[in-house]
Design a protein around this motif. Sequence first.
Motif, PDB file in Angstrom:
ATOM      1  N   LEU A  12       0.835  -1.200   0.000  1.00  0.00           N
ATOM      2  CA  LEU A  12       0.000   0.000   0.000  1.00  0.00           C
ATOM      3  C   LEU A  12       0.872   1.253   0.000  1.00  0.00           C
ATOM      4  O   LEU A  12       0.574   2.233  -0.687  1.00  0.00           O
ATOM      5  CB  LEU A  12      -0.925  -0.014   1.217  1.00  0.00           C
ATOM      6  CG  LEU A  12      -2.021   1.044   1.250  1.00  0.00           C
ATOM      7  CD1 LEU A  12      -3.270   0.511   1.954  1.00  0.00           C
ATOM      8  CD2 LEU A  12      -1.560   2.332   1.930  1.00  0.00           C
ATOM      9  N   LEU A  13       1.955   1.213   0.757  1.00  0.00           N
ATOM     10  CA  LEU A  13       2.862   2.364   0.788  1.00  0.00           C
ATOM     11  C   LEU A  13       3.453   2.630  -0.600  1.00  0.00           C
ATOM     12  O   LEU A  13       3.658   3.783  -0.988  1.00  0.00           O
ATOM     13  CB  LEU A  13       3.991   2.113   1.787  1.00  0.00           C
ATOM     14  CG  LEU A  13       3.588   2.012   3.262  1.00  0.00           C
ATOM     15  CD1 LEU A  13       4.794   1.611   4.112  1.00  0.00           C
ATOM     16  CD2 LEU A  13       2.999   3.323   3.764  1.00  0.00           C
ATOM     17  N   LYS A  14       3.699   1.562  -1.353  1.00  0.00           N
ATOM     18  CA  LYS A  14       4.295   1.714  -2.684  1.00  0.00           C
ATOM     19  C   LYS A  14       3.336   2.348  -3.680  1.00  0.00           C
ATOM     20  O   LYS A  14       3.745   3.105  -4.555  1.00  0.00           O
ATOM     21  CB  LYS A  14       4.740   0.342  -3.211  1.00  0.00           C
ATOM     22  CG  LYS A  14       5.923  -0.263  -2.479  1.00  0.00           C
ATOM     23  CD  LYS A  14       6.240  -1.644  -3.033  1.00  0.00           C
ATOM     24  CE  LYS A  14       7.372  -2.312  -2.264  1.00  0.00           C
ATOM     25  NZ  LYS A  14       7.651  -3.686  -2.780  1.00  0.00           N
ATOM     26  N   ILE A  15       2.048   2.035  -3.547  1.00  0.00           N
ATOM     27  CA  ILE A  15       1.089   2.523  -4.540  1.00  0.00           C
ATOM     28  C   ILE A  15       0.554   3.916  -4.216  1.00  0.00           C
ATOM     29  O   ILE A  15       0.030   4.613  -5.082  1.00  0.00           O
ATOM     30  CB  ILE A  15      -0.085   1.532  -4.696  1.00  0.00           C
ATOM     31  CG1 ILE A  15      -0.809   1.768  -6.020  1.00  0.00           C
ATOM     32  CG2 ILE A  15      -1.046   1.615  -3.534  1.00  0.00           C
ATOM     33  CD1 ILE A  15      -1.876   0.745  -6.332  1.00  0.00           C
ATOM     34  N   ALA A  16       0.692   4.344  -2.976  1.00  0.00           N
ATOM     35  CA  ALA A  16       0.208   5.677  -2.591  1.00  0.00           C
ATOM     36  C   ALA A  16       1.027   6.756  -3.285  1.00  0.00           C
ATOM     37  O   ALA A  16       2.232   6.599  -3.517  1.00  0.00           O
ATOM     38  CB  ALA A  16       0.296   5.849  -1.080  1.00  0.00           C
ATOM     39  N   ASP A  17       0.391   7.866  -3.616  1.00  0.00           N
ATOM     40  CA  ASP A  17       1.070   8.968  -4.296  1.00  0.00           C
ATOM     41  C   ASP A  17       1.686   9.973  -3.329  1.00  0.00           C
ATOM     42  O   ASP A  17       2.613  10.690  -3.691  1.00  0.00           O
ATOM     43  CB  ASP A  17       0.085   9.721  -5.201  1.00  0.00           C
ATOM     44  CG  ASP A  17      -0.201   8.965  -6.483  1.00  0.00           C
ATOM     45  OD1 ASP A  17       0.651   8.156  -6.901  1.00  0.00           O
ATOM     46  OD2 ASP A  17      -1.283   9.183  -7.064  1.00  0.00           O
ATOM     47  N   ASN A  18       1.146  10.027  -2.120  1.00  0.00           N
ATOM     48  CA  ASN A  18       1.628  11.031  -1.178  1.00  0.00           C
ATOM     49  C   ASN A  18       1.292  10.615   0.252  1.00  0.00           C
ATOM     50  O   ASN A  18       0.586   9.634   0.487  1.00  0.00           O
ATOM     51  CB  ASN A  18       1.038  12.412  -1.507  1.00  0.00           C
ATOM     52  CG  ASN A  18      -0.479  12.369  -1.632  1.00  0.00           C
ATOM     53  OD1 ASN A  18      -1.164  11.962  -0.700  1.00  0.00           O
ATOM     54  ND2 ASN A  18      -0.989  12.792  -2.785  1.00  0.00           N
ATOM     55  N   GLU A  19       1.804  11.370   1.197  1.00  0.00           N
ATOM     56  CA  GLU A  19       1.610  11.059   2.612  1.00  0.00           C
ATOM     57  C   GLU A  19       0.150  11.176   3.027  1.00  0.00           C
ATOM     58  O   GLU A  19      -0.332  10.403   3.870  1.00  0.00           O
ATOM     59  CB  GLU A  19       2.466  11.997   3.462  1.00  0.00           C
ATOM     60  CG  GLU A  19       2.391  11.721   4.957  1.00  0.00           C
ATOM     61  CD  GLU A  19       3.308  12.610   5.766  1.00  0.00           C
ATOM     62  OE1 GLU A  19       2.839  13.175   6.782  1.00  0.00           O
ATOM     63  OE2 GLU A  19       4.494  12.737   5.402  1.00  0.00           O
ATOM     64  N   ALA A  20      -0.573  12.124   2.438  1.00  0.00           N
ATOM     65  CA  ALA A  20      -1.970  12.315   2.808  1.00  0.00           C
ATOM     66  C   ALA A  20      -2.799  11.079   2.468  1.00  0.00           C
ATOM     67  O   ALA A  20      -3.737  10.728   3.210  1.00  0.00           O
ATOM     68  CB  ALA A  20      -2.543  13.551   2.116  1.00  0.00           C
TER      69      ALA A  20
END
Length: 285
Positions: free
Chosen positions: A137-145
């Motif tokens: 999930l961390l890899k696919i997220a675009d940003n911290e938000a």
Amino acid sequence: MINWKDFLTTYRGWRRRWFYPLISVAVALSLCLSAPLPGRAIELLPLLFQGAQILKISNISDRDEVRLGKQMNQQLQRQEVRIYRNSSINSYVEQIGRRLAANSDRRNIPYTFQVVEDDAVNAFATMGGYVYINTGLLKIADNEAEVASVIAHEMGHIEGKHALNQLRQSAIASGVATLTGVDQNKLVGLGVELVLKRPRSRKDEYDADTRGLRTLTKTGYAPSAMVSFMKKLLNNSSVPTVLSTHPGTSDRILSLQRQIQASPNYGNYGLDSSAYQANIRVLKR
């Protein structure tokens, strides 16, 4: 002077908390008292005791909930999940979680944020403040938000005590509460099974969305990130997603959009994609 609004709110909360457990005890008691023969009454007495155990599960204290969550966490790490041991990633996710926890509706419990080494795009939470987020999930997220929006949603399940309520219902159905008391090992095992294999109800998902959005907004993160992350996963059918077991994703997106539009004063923190990629660069190696 009596504040009737506060009184009614307290009464409704008390009714929700006690109604079903008391029904269980009342049914068991009525069966015992209505038995035509003394021998039959003795046979039915275990039902009354079981009702008392169900009442105990239903009214678990915050301290006991945290203790139960800790036991579930230990079993999860022994049998089901592998915690990612990179200190920089764990510290980063912990930092995000702590920022959100400061604005949680349940600041009286200690939250624990852990990264699971798994490429599946997933996140989940157990009772007692334990939140898990996969490296996938961390890899696919675009940003911290976007990451914060997922964590806030899982915290919403904890705030709403969804896992605890689900555990109570399943404990009743499976007979975990018996004449000898509540089997703690079976209760922990049942809790782990519920977390990993049984999806939340539609009602719980909406509730966690609303709670998560409120926490996300209070913390200053851009609320639009919760919508953008859901849309991303919904539109990418090739990705196994956390939303695959969450019912009504399209409707949930619409609901979130309406809530965001109704409260236009919000922050925009966490949208810097470059900063986020720098924080998770070790995952891309």
